[in-house]
Design a protein around this motif. Sequence first.
Motif, short mmCIF file in Angstrom:
data_model
loop_
_atom_site.label_atom_id
_atom_site.label_comp_id
_atom_site.label_asym_id
_atom_site.label_seq_id
_atom_site.Cartn_x
_atom_site.Cartn_y
_atom_site.Cartn_z
N TYR A 97 -20.39 3.10 32.33
CA TYR A 97 -21.82 3.48 33.08
C TYR A 97 -22.86 2.39 31.99
CZ TYR A 97 -20.67 7.52 35.65
OH TYR A 97 -20.14 8.42 36.33
N LEU A 98 -22.59 2.66 30.64
CA LEU A 98 -23.17 1.71 29.78
C LEU A 98 -23.11 0.17 30.10
CD1 LEU A 98 -23.11 3.81 26.56
CD2 LEU A 98 -24.82 4.02 28.28
N ALA A 99 -21.92 -0.31 30.20
CA ALA A 99 -21.60 -1.68 30.37
C ALA A 99 -22.19 -2.21 31.71
CB ALA A 99 -20.09 -1.80 30.44
N ASP A 100 -22.16 -1.58 32.80
CA ASP A 100 -22.62 -1.83 33.76
C ASP A 100 -24.29 -2.16 33.69
OD1 ASP A 100 -20.32 -1.72 34.95
OD2 ASP A 100 -20.60 0.01 36.00
N ALA A 101 -24.92 -1.12 32.84
CA ALA A 101 -26.38 -1.04 32.96
C ALA A 101 -26.69 -2.20 32.07
CB ALA A 101 -26.88 0.20 32.56
N ALA A 102 -25.94 -2.54 31.03
CA ALA A 102 -26.38 -3.71 30.00
C ALA A 102 -26.09 -5.03 30.81
CB ALA A 102 -25.42 -3.46 28.88
N VAL A 103 -25.03 -5.31 31.53
CA VAL A 103 -24.78 -6.33 32.05
C VAL A 103 -25.57 -6.76 33.39
CG1 VAL A 103 -23.07 -7.79 33.47
CG2 VAL A 103 -22.31 -6.48 31.45
N LYS A 104 -25.89 -5.76 33.88
CA LYS A 104 -27.12 -6.03 34.80
C LYS A 104 -28.49 -6.55 34.40
CE LYS A 104 -29.43 -3.34 38.77
NZ LYS A 104 -29.65 -2.22 39.40
N GLY A 105 -28.91 -6.04 33.24
CA GLY A 105 -30.14 -6.34 32.68
C GLY A 105 -30.10 -7.65 31.90
N VAL A 106 -29.05 -7.83 31.28
CA VAL A 106 -28.59 -9.26 30.72
C VAL A 106 -28.65 -10.47 31.68
CG1 VAL A 106 -27.13 -10.56 29.24
CG2 VAL A 106 -27.72 -8.25 28.72
N ARG A 107 -28.15 -10.08 32.83
CA ARG A 107 -28.08 -10.94 33.65
C ARG A 107 -29.40 -11.56 34.06
NH1 ARG A 107 -23.36 -12.57 36.30
NH2 ARG A 107 -21.42 -11.29 35.83
N GLN A 108 -30.34 -10.94 34.02
CA GLN A 108 -31.91 -11.18 34.63
C GLN A 108 -32.67 -11.88 33.42
OE1 GLN A 108 -33.50 -7.69 35.87
NE2 GLN A 108 -31.89 -6.87 37.14
N SER A 109 -32.12 -12.01 32.33
CA SER A 109 -32.85 -12.65 31.25
C SER A 109 -32.67 -14.28 31.18
CB SER A 109 -32.39 -12.08 29.80
OG SER A 109 -31.13 -12.32 29.68
N THR A 110 -33.44 -14.83 30.51
CA THR A 110 -33.32 -16.34 30.33
C THR A 110 -33.74 -16.74 29.05
OG1 THR A 110 -35.81 -16.55 30.97
CG2 THR A 110 -34.29 -16.82 32.92
N TYR A 111 -33.26 -17.85 28.66
CA TYR A 111 -33.31 -18.33 27.28
C TYR A 111 -33.85 -19.76 27.08
CZ TYR A 111 -30.11 -14.51 27.04
OH TYR A 111 -29.46 -13.21 26.96
N VAL A 112 -34.11 -20.05 25.79
CA VAL A 112 -34.61 -21.27 25.25
C VAL A 112 -33.43 -21.90 24.60
CG1 VAL A 112 -36.20 -22.71 23.84
CG2 VAL A 112 -36.98 -20.80 25.14
N VAL A 113 -32.86 -23.16 25.30
CA VAL A 113 -31.72 -23.66 24.81
C VAL A 113 -32.06 -24.85 23.71
CG1 VAL A 113 -30.39 -23.16 26.70
CG2 VAL A 113 -31.28 -25.43 26.48
N PRO A 114 -30.90 -25.12 22.96
CA PRO A 114 -31.21 -26.18 21.79
C PRO A 114 -31.67 -27.66 22.48
CG PRO A 114 -29.37 -24.91 21.15
CD PRO A 114 -29.78 -24.77 22.48
N THR A 115 -32.64 -28.23 22.10
CA THR A 115 -32.78 -29.44 22.44
C THR A 115 -32.81 -30.63 21.33
OG1 THR A 115 -35.13 -29.51 21.66
CG2 THR A 115 -34.45 -28.74 24.09
N GLN A 116 -32.37 -30.21 19.99
CA GLN A 116 -31.90 -31.20 18.97
C GLN A 116 -30.69 -30.46 18.13
OE1 GLN A 116 -33.64 -33.80 18.43
NE2 GLN A 116 -35.05 -33.40 20.09
N GLY A 117 -30.18 -31.25 17.44
CA GLY A 117 -29.22 -30.76 16.59
C GLY A 117 -27.72 -30.98 17.26
N LYS A 118 -26.63 -30.49 16.50
CA LYS A 118 -25.37 -30.71 17.07
C LYS A 118 -24.63 -30.13 18.26
CE LYS A 118 -23.85 -27.07 13.56
NZ LYS A 118 -23.02 -26.72 12.44
N SER A 119 -25.38 -29.03 18.71
CA SER A 119 -25.21 -28.22 19.78
C SER A 119 -26.23 -28.71 21.16
CB SER A 119 -25.40 -26.72 19.60
OG SER A 119 -26.83 -26.40 19.50
N ALA A 120 -27.00 -29.42 20.77
CA ALA A 120 -27.81 -29.85 22.08
C ALA A 120 -27.01 -30.75 23.12
CB ALA A 120 -28.96 -30.65 21.53
#
Length: 286
Positions: A188-211
């Motif tokens: 129950y908790l996993a389904d609710a957490a994943v459903k919410g996280v899927r709707q989020s967005t992120y700012v990704v790196p534009t500089q550095g070693k992981s860009a």
Amino acid sequence: MTSKAGMWLLALFATTVSMTTVRAEDGYFVNQRKEASMLVTGVVNLNPDGSVRDYTLDRPERLPAEAGDVIKQNVARWKFQFASPVSTVISEKMTLRLVARMIDDQHASVRLVGTSFDDVQVPEDERIAHKDQPRIEYPRQAIQERFWGTVYVLVRVGRDGSVQEATAEQVNLGAFAPAADMARYRNYLADAAVKGVRQSTYVVPTQGKSAGRPFWLVRIPVNFVPVGERPTDDYGVWRVYVPGPRMSIPWLEHTQLASDAPDTVPTGGLHTLGDQPQLAPESSGS
């Protein structure tokens, strides 16, 4: 490490046992009843050869003596492996999960069961961060049956900042129950957490070693607080600990995740998997 249990730890375990009288045939093991856990944070400084130069713990005055002792014993034998050669001292934020288990009415065994590390200072344009925080709905079943816990979600974030994949990697519960019930609660908790996280967005790196990477892997803890309670500052306080199994990730392209444990990510944060130093295999354990 074995230490004399404080009155607060004895009281916690006594309350836990009295609330969770379950028959062994229900799939609940007696030796799981008396575990408690806490997260401890701090900074560790590493020499170029991977040895530990020194370390500091956050708010040491809040920590029980046995917690500081077991951390000291473990850090003394740590040895790290770097993704690429380094020539200067490296500072890493560290998060440690400690678990205490009662041995008898007066003594508890305290051990270090998980670690994670992050760079201390990373410029904003070199790290991944939430753009839109996930909106999580508390499952109706959890409200009705009065259970709670924390879900650790592994997320693959694409170059546009959207969630490509998300899977619950581990679910820890805040109370004991028969095995079949705990499995259902975790779902129950996993389904609710994943459903919410899927709707989020992120700012990704534009500089550095992981860009410029095609994607980033991020761990996010989603904490479900008991109904009617507000999150409190429980740093340095033992809490009932019912760890869930670490789940396989079907979409993961790599054969091995970072060695750090999913449930060492503090609530409210996120942990990017990538180029952090890793504990050498012989350094693990408590």
